[in-house]
Design an enzyme around this catalytic site. Structure first.
Site, PDB file in Angstrom:
ATOM      1  N   TYR A 100       0.834  -1.072  -0.075  1.00  0.00           N
ATOM      2  CA  TYR A 100       0.189  -0.036   0.024  1.00  0.00           C
ATOM      3  C   TYR A 100       1.085   1.322  -0.130  1.00  0.00           C
ATOM      4  O   TYR A 100       0.425   2.266  -0.609  1.00  0.00           O
ATOM      5  CB  TYR A 100      -0.884   0.062   1.132  1.00  0.00           C
ATOM      6  CG  TYR A 100      -1.838   1.074   1.171  1.00  0.00           C
ATOM      7  CD1 TYR A 100      -2.830   1.504   0.382  1.00  0.00           C
ATOM      8  CD2 TYR A 100      -1.677   2.235   2.197  1.00  0.00           C
ATOM      9  CE1 TYR A 100      -3.468   2.263   0.199  1.00  0.00           C
ATOM     10  CE2 TYR A 100      -2.518   3.135   2.183  1.00  0.00           C
ATOM     11  CZ  TYR A 100      -3.418   3.378   1.272  1.00  0.00           C
ATOM     12  OH  TYR A 100      -4.254   4.505   1.309  1.00  0.00           O
ATOM     13  N   SER A 104      -2.215  13.445   8.996  1.00  0.00           N
ATOM     14  CA  SER A 104      -3.129  13.344   7.945  1.00  0.00           C
ATOM     15  C   SER A 104      -4.586  13.170   8.417  1.00  0.00           C
ATOM     16  O   SER A 104      -4.667  12.709   9.227  1.00  0.00           O
ATOM     17  CB  SER A 104      -2.764  11.790   7.347  1.00  0.00           C
ATOM     18  OG  SER A 104      -3.685  11.456   6.310  1.00  0.00           O
ATOM     19  N   GLN A 157      -2.952  18.023   7.859  1.00  0.00           N
ATOM     20  CA  GLN A 157      -3.539  17.877   6.414  1.00  0.00           C
ATOM     21  C   GLN A 157      -4.797  17.673   6.028  1.00  0.00           C
ATOM     22  O   GLN A 157      -5.501  16.787   6.691  1.00  0.00           O
ATOM     23  CB  GLN A 157      -2.489  16.763   5.675  1.00  0.00           C
ATOM     24  CG  GLN A 157      -2.951  16.479   4.368  1.00  0.00           C
ATOM     25  CD  GLN A 157      -4.086  15.458   4.079  1.00  0.00           C
ATOM     26  OE1 GLN A 157      -4.416  14.581   5.055  1.00  0.00           O
ATOM     27  NE2 GLN A 157      -4.768  15.500   3.180  1.00  0.00           N
ATOM     28  N   TYR A 207      -8.241  17.025   2.926  1.00  0.00           N
ATOM     29  CA  TYR A 207      -8.737  17.069   1.576  1.00  0.00           C
ATOM     30  C   TYR A 207     -10.044  17.648   1.543  1.00  0.00           C
ATOM     31  O   TYR A 207     -10.485  18.385   2.308  1.00  0.00           O
ATOM     32  CB  TYR A 207      -8.895  15.580   1.507  1.00  0.00           C
ATOM     33  CG  TYR A 207      -7.846  14.691   1.424  1.00  0.00           C
ATOM     34  CD1 TYR A 207      -7.063  14.403   0.271  1.00  0.00           C
ATOM     35  CD2 TYR A 207      -7.752  13.570   2.386  1.00  0.00           C
ATOM     36  CE1 TYR A 207      -5.970  13.710   0.187  1.00  0.00           C
ATOM     37  CE2 TYR A 207      -6.782  12.701   2.652  1.00  0.00           C
ATOM     38  CZ  TYR A 207      -5.670  12.738   1.331  1.00  0.00           C
ATOM     39  OH  TYR A 207      -4.814  11.529   1.176  1.00  0.00           O
ATOM     40  N   THR A 226      -4.604  19.383   0.588  1.00  0.00           N
ATOM     41  CA  THR A 226      -4.096  18.518  -0.427  1.00  0.00           C
ATOM     42  C   THR A 226      -5.313  18.504  -1.763  1.00  0.00           C
ATOM     43  O   THR A 226      -6.390  18.281  -1.520  1.00  0.00           O
ATOM     44  CB  THR A 226      -3.945  16.979  -0.374  1.00  0.00           C
ATOM     45  OG1 THR A 226      -2.930  16.846   0.975  1.00  0.00           O
ATOM     46  CG2 THR A 226      -3.690  16.030  -1.278  1.00  0.00           C
ATOM     47  N   ARG A 243      -4.823   2.188  -8.299  1.00  0.00           N
ATOM     48  CA  ARG A 243      -3.572   1.410  -7.644  1.00  0.00           C
ATOM     49  C   ARG A 243      -3.659  -0.030  -7.810  1.00  0.00           C
ATOM     50  O   ARG A 243      -4.320  -0.627  -6.954  1.00  0.00           O
ATOM     51  CB  ARG A 243      -3.456   1.903  -6.411  1.00  0.00           C
ATOM     52  CG  ARG A 243      -3.262   3.418  -6.188  1.00  0.00           C
ATOM     53  CD  ARG A 243      -3.418   3.751  -4.711  1.00  0.00           C
ATOM     54  NE  ARG A 243      -3.364   5.435  -4.680  1.00  0.00           N
ATOM     55  CZ  ARG A 243      -3.724   6.261  -3.626  1.00  0.00           C
ATOM     56  NH1 ARG A 243      -4.026   5.603  -2.412  1.00  0.00           N
ATOM     57  NH2 ARG A 243      -3.688   7.570  -3.877  1.00  0.00           N
ATOM     58  N   LYS A 245      -0.869  21.462  -1.574  1.00  0.00           N
ATOM     59  CA  LYS A 245      -0.076  20.076  -1.974  1.00  0.00           C
ATOM     60  C   LYS A 245      -0.731  19.572  -3.279  1.00  0.00           C
ATOM     61  O   LYS A 245      -1.873  19.373  -3.155  1.00  0.00           O
ATOM     62  CB  LYS A 245       0.129  19.185  -0.668  1.00  0.00           C
ATOM     63  CG  LYS A 245       0.795  17.792  -1.052  1.00  0.00           C
ATOM     64  CD  LYS A 245       0.594  17.411   0.225  1.00  0.00           C
ATOM     65  CE  LYS A 245       1.644  15.853   0.270  1.00  0.00           C
ATOM     66  NZ  LYS A 245       1.178  15.111  -0.851  1.00  0.00           N
ATOM     67  N   HIS A 260       1.785  13.194  -5.616  1.00  0.00           N
ATOM     68  CA  HIS A 260       1.320  12.187  -4.648  1.00  0.00           C
ATOM     69  C   HIS A 260       2.060  11.079  -4.441  1.00  0.00           C
ATOM     70  O   HIS A 260       1.594   9.837  -4.325  1.00  0.00           O
ATOM     71  CB  HIS A 260       0.083  11.750  -4.864  1.00  0.00           C
ATOM     72  CG  HIS A 260      -0.915  11.817  -3.697  1.00  0.00           C
ATOM     73  ND1 HIS A 260      -1.730  12.916  -3.300  1.00  0.00           N
ATOM     74  CD2 HIS A 260      -1.084  10.918  -2.908  1.00  0.00           C
ATOM     75  CE1 HIS A 260      -2.373  12.667  -2.003  1.00  0.00           C
ATOM     76  NE2 HIS A 260      -2.174  11.179  -1.905  1.00  0.00           N
ATOM     77  N   ARG A 274       1.127   8.262  -6.821  1.00  0.00           N
ATOM     78  CA  ARG A 274       0.185   7.370  -6.232  1.00  0.00           C
ATOM     79  C   ARG A 274      -1.451   8.005  -6.984  1.00  0.00           C
ATOM     80  O   ARG A 274      -2.352   7.130  -6.752  1.00  0.00           O
ATOM     81  CB  ARG A 274      -0.162   7.370  -4.923  1.00  0.00           C
ATOM     82  CG  ARG A 274       1.001   6.650  -4.245  1.00  0.00           C
ATOM     83  CD  ARG A 274       1.049   6.949  -2.626  1.00  0.00           C
ATOM     84  NE  ARG A 274      -0.109   6.555  -2.241  1.00  0.00           N
ATOM     85  CZ  ARG A 274      -0.375   5.034  -1.848  1.00  0.00           C
ATOM     86  NH1 ARG A 274       0.333   4.052  -2.258  1.00  0.00           N
ATOM     87  NH2 ARG A 274      -1.551   4.761  -1.203  1.00  0.00           N
TER      88      ARG A 274
END
EC number: 1.1.-.-
Length: 396
Positions: free
Chosen positions: A24, A106, A127, A129, A155, A164, A251, A275, A278
């Site tokens: 991961y 995060s 951080q 989103y 972000t 992924r 970011k 990222h 990713r």
């Protein structure tokens, strides 16, 4: 196992972690072209050796957002950090704090804001989103501010999760994923004891606090799929400014025009980042994108960079290409999985030593003296043609 370089931690982490967790963090999007180029492009940036420069008073200290840093490094936000070591966010934050650099928590951490912040002396970064649930965003900002977080890392390169493929093979997702994860856990006893049993609860701490109920790995996967907001635009920065008056860093910048927009919209910093390879495979590596962005906005906004940084030489390279500070992600997570707080502390010591060697042998006594003069300017003669734009400061 002997740990003499940051790369040794990756091998150790692969041995300790269940495959679904190792892959991961180790994997990237699609065919992982950008993931590989992040490391390869940066490793091929040629440093310019200088000698007889009297480097006895060398210093790595720098200042960012009115914070003194012992070196131009911060720990990047990494989701599920607490699945890689027992209460992993607390351990990583402690190592960063002891070394005099920022730790970034995060949104999707295991340990919530309120658990991590009181354990360190310096303010941590947080951080966030852009999510469909604006109530959660507002709640997270208010909690981060109440906990004393100094800087917001916003972000913007994840309006939708990247594809992924490695996750489907490893057991993070795909057929019979829960059963495969269970079997992997019981066959990796060191992780099972330290994290699986003694690292509980394995909640998404910040999300559980908002929802008022426990959340687990399946919730994490579903929450990611359903909550990222493709309607994200620059107007969202104005909304965030209503709730956050501290430094704000954007970011996920790879294009000079986006960097200029960040300046126009009043951001305090940007992170040149893909990222970690990713999200969208095939985009520029951060090392390739950085020089043109620095040409566009250097001096108007703080420039941070991540993706592909694995050692102290890479830190010096990124700064020479135009960054003010770098973020470490995978590198510190490998160390955390191997030896917890002590592993991260040792990694930071290794990076500091490597930076000192690189600066001594390039004649840069301070971070401000690291520049494109620290690089071999005729890179088109020394490197493959694909890297020639690095010498000219232009994106390919």
């Amino acid at each position: 196992m002997i740990i003499s370089a940051a790369s040794d931690y990756r091998a150790a982490a692969q041995r300790i972690l269940p495959p679904f967790l190792f892959h991961y963090i180790d994997g990237g999007a699609y065919a992982e072209y950008t993931l590989r180029r992040n490391v390869e492009d940066l490793s091929q940036v040629a440093l310019r050796q200088r000698v007889l420069k009297n480097m006895s008073d060398l210093s790595l200290e720098t200042t960012l957002f009115n914070e003194k840093l012992s070196m131009p490094v911060a720990l990047a936000p990494v989701g599920l950090c607490g699945m890689y070591a027992r209460r992993g966010e607390v351990q990583a934050a402690g190592a960063a704090d002891a070394h005099g650099i920022p730790f970034t928590l995060s949104t999707v951490s295991v340990c919530p804001i309120e658990e991590v912040a009181p354990t360190i002396k310096r303010p941590m970064w947080f951080q966030l989103y852009v999510l469909r649930d604006r109530g959660f965003m507002r709640n997270a900002l208010e909690r981060a501010k109440a906990a004393g977080c100094s800087t917001l890392v916003f972000t913007v390169d994840m309006p939708t999760p990247g594809a992924r493929y490695r996750d489907a093979h490893s057991g993070m997702s795909g057929p019979n994923a829960a059963m495969r994860r269970y079997w992997q856990a019981v066959t990796h006893p060191q992780w099972a004891w330290d994290v699986g049993l003694n690292g509980r609860p394995h909640d998404l701490g910040n999300i559980s606090a908002y929802l008022g109920k426990p959340t687990g790995l399946e919730d994490y996967i579903g929450w990611l799929a359903n909550n990222f907001d493709p309607s994200i635009s620059w107007k969202d920065l104005e909304w965030i400014r209503d709730f956050w008056d501290g430094p704000m860093v954007i970011k996920g910048i790879l294009d000079p025009e986006d960097a200029r927009d960040a300046v126009r919209f009043g951001a305090d910093g940007i992170v040149v980042s893909n990222h970690g390879g990713r999200q969208l495979d095939g985009v520029l590596s951060s090392a390739r994108a950085l020089p043109a962005i620095a040409d566009a906005v250097k001096g108007d906004i703080a420039i941070l960079a991540d993706s592909g940084i694995r050692n102290g030489l890479d830190v010096v390279r990124m700064i020479a290409l135009g960054a003010d500070t770098v973020l470490l992600g995978r590198a510190y997570l490998y160390a955390l999985a191997t030896a917890g707080k002590a592993g991260v502390a040792n990694l930071l010591n290794l990076i500091e030593k490597e930076m000192k060697v690189a600066m001594t042998l390039t004649g840069a006594k301070s971070i401000s003296e690291i520049s494109q003069d620290s690089l071999v300017q005729e890179l088109d003669k020394a490197l493959p043609a694909a890297l020639a734009p690095l010498a000219k400061g232009n994106a390919a």
